[in-house]
Design a protein around this motif. Sequence first.
Motif, short mmCIF file in Angstrom:
data_model
loop_
_atom_site.label_atom_id
_atom_site.label_comp_id
_atom_site.label_asym_id
_atom_site.label_seq_id
_atom_site.Cartn_x
_atom_site.Cartn_y
_atom_site.Cartn_z
N LYS A 51 7.00 6.13 8.79
CA LYS A 51 8.40 6.44 8.50
C LYS A 51 9.15 5.18 8.08
N LYS A 52 8.97 4.09 8.84
CA LYS A 52 9.63 2.82 8.52
C LYS A 52 9.19 2.31 7.15
N LEU A 53 7.91 2.38 6.87
CA LEU A 53 7.41 1.91 5.58
C LEU A 53 8.05 2.70 4.44
N CYS A 54 8.11 4.01 4.59
CA CYS A 54 8.69 4.85 3.54
C CYS A 54 10.18 4.55 3.35
N GLN A 55 10.86 4.19 4.42
CA GLN A 55 12.28 3.85 4.32
C GLN A 55 12.48 2.48 3.68
N GLU A 56 11.63 1.53 4.03
CA GLU A 56 11.82 0.14 3.60
C GLU A 56 11.29 -0.15 2.20
N VAL A 57 10.28 0.59 1.78
CA VAL A 57 9.59 0.26 0.54
C VAL A 57 10.49 0.39 -0.69
N GLY A 58 11.53 1.18 -0.60
CA GLY A 58 12.45 1.35 -1.72
C GLY A 58 13.23 0.10 -2.06
N ARG A 59 13.25 -0.85 -1.17
CA ARG A 59 13.97 -2.12 -1.41
C ARG A 59 13.24 -3.04 -2.37
N PHE A 60 11.98 -2.72 -2.66
CA PHE A 60 11.13 -3.63 -3.40
C PHE A 60 10.44 -2.94 -4.57
N SER A 61 10.21 -3.72 -5.61
CA SER A 61 9.34 -3.25 -6.68
C SER A 61 7.91 -3.63 -6.30
N LEU A 62 6.96 -3.02 -6.97
CA LEU A 62 5.56 -3.36 -6.72
C LEU A 62 5.31 -4.83 -7.07
N LYS A 63 5.94 -5.31 -8.14
CA LYS A 63 5.79 -6.71 -8.55
C LYS A 63 6.32 -7.65 -7.47
N GLU A 64 7.48 -7.33 -6.89
CA GLU A 64 8.03 -8.17 -5.82
C GLU A 64 7.07 -8.25 -4.64
N LEU A 65 6.52 -7.12 -4.26
CA LEU A 65 5.59 -7.10 -3.12
C LEU A 65 4.33 -7.90 -3.43
N ARG A 69 0.83 -1.22 0.00
CA ARG A 69 0.00 0.00 0.00
C ARG A 69 0.86 1.26 0.00
N ALA A 70 1.91 1.26 0.81
CA ALA A 70 2.80 2.43 0.87
C ALA A 70 3.51 2.64 -0.47
N LYS A 71 3.92 1.57 -1.11
CA LYS A 71 4.59 1.66 -2.41
C LYS A 71 3.67 2.31 -3.44
N ILE A 72 2.42 1.89 -3.46
CA ILE A 72 1.45 2.47 -4.39
C ILE A 72 1.29 3.96 -4.12
N LEU A 73 1.14 4.32 -2.86
CA LEU A 73 0.95 5.73 -2.51
C LEU A 73 2.18 6.56 -2.83
N LEU A 74 3.36 6.03 -2.52
CA LEU A 74 4.59 6.76 -2.85
C LEU A 74 4.72 6.94 -4.36
N ASP A 75 4.41 5.90 -5.12
CA ASP A 75 4.47 5.99 -6.57
C ASP A 75 3.48 7.01 -7.12
N GLN A 76 2.40 7.26 -6.38
CA GLN A 76 1.41 8.26 -6.79
C GLN A 76 1.79 9.67 -6.33
N GLY A 77 2.92 9.77 -5.62
CA GLY A 77 3.41 11.08 -5.22
C GLY A 77 3.08 11.50 -3.80
N TYR A 78 2.47 10.63 -3.02
CA TYR A 78 2.16 10.96 -1.64
C TYR A 78 3.44 11.00 -0.81
N GLN A 79 3.46 11.87 0.18
CA GLN A 79 4.58 11.99 1.10
C GLN A 79 4.24 11.22 2.38
N GLU A 80 5.23 11.09 3.26
CA GLU A 80 5.09 10.30 4.49
C GLU A 80 3.87 10.69 5.31
N GLN A 81 3.64 11.98 5.52
CA GLN A 81 2.51 12.45 6.34
C GLN A 81 1.18 12.01 5.73
N ALA A 82 1.05 12.16 4.41
CA ALA A 82 -0.19 11.77 3.74
C ALA A 82 -0.38 10.26 3.77
#
Length: 121
Positions: A71-85, A45-58
């Motif tokens: 904060k943790k989700l935003c830091q960790e999500v960069g390790r994965f592609s949406l397909k991997e998740l 879910r965080a990956k989708i939102l980040l890809d849509q341009g949402y920031q951590e607060q949103a």
Amino acid sequence: FALTDAFVAKNVKKTFEAIKSLKDQNIDSYQIVGLLNRQVENLYRAKILLDQGYQEQAIRQRMGVHPFVAKKLCQEVGRFSLKELKNMLDALINLDQDLKSLSIPDQYLVEVKILEMMSQK
């Protein structure tokens, strides 16, 4: 958090140490799979939102999670592609079904599936 942190970091040794610790606390395989599933769903879910341009607060507000979790989700999500998740979510669903339907020891099923998920790219 030890299990999910180690799992997301793809640290096999720490992941299995965390699973053993949870088992020693009488946490069963279904609960362990549930913990991992919840974490991967949140990452997805965080990956989708980040890809849509949402920031951590949103993201925190939209997902209804604690600021630390966002904060943790935003830091960790960069390790994965949406397909991997998505593949990890599918694998966890299959693992849950296998735990309920196969006569293979649950610890073996969990360990094999986790190794598969952690080795995928």
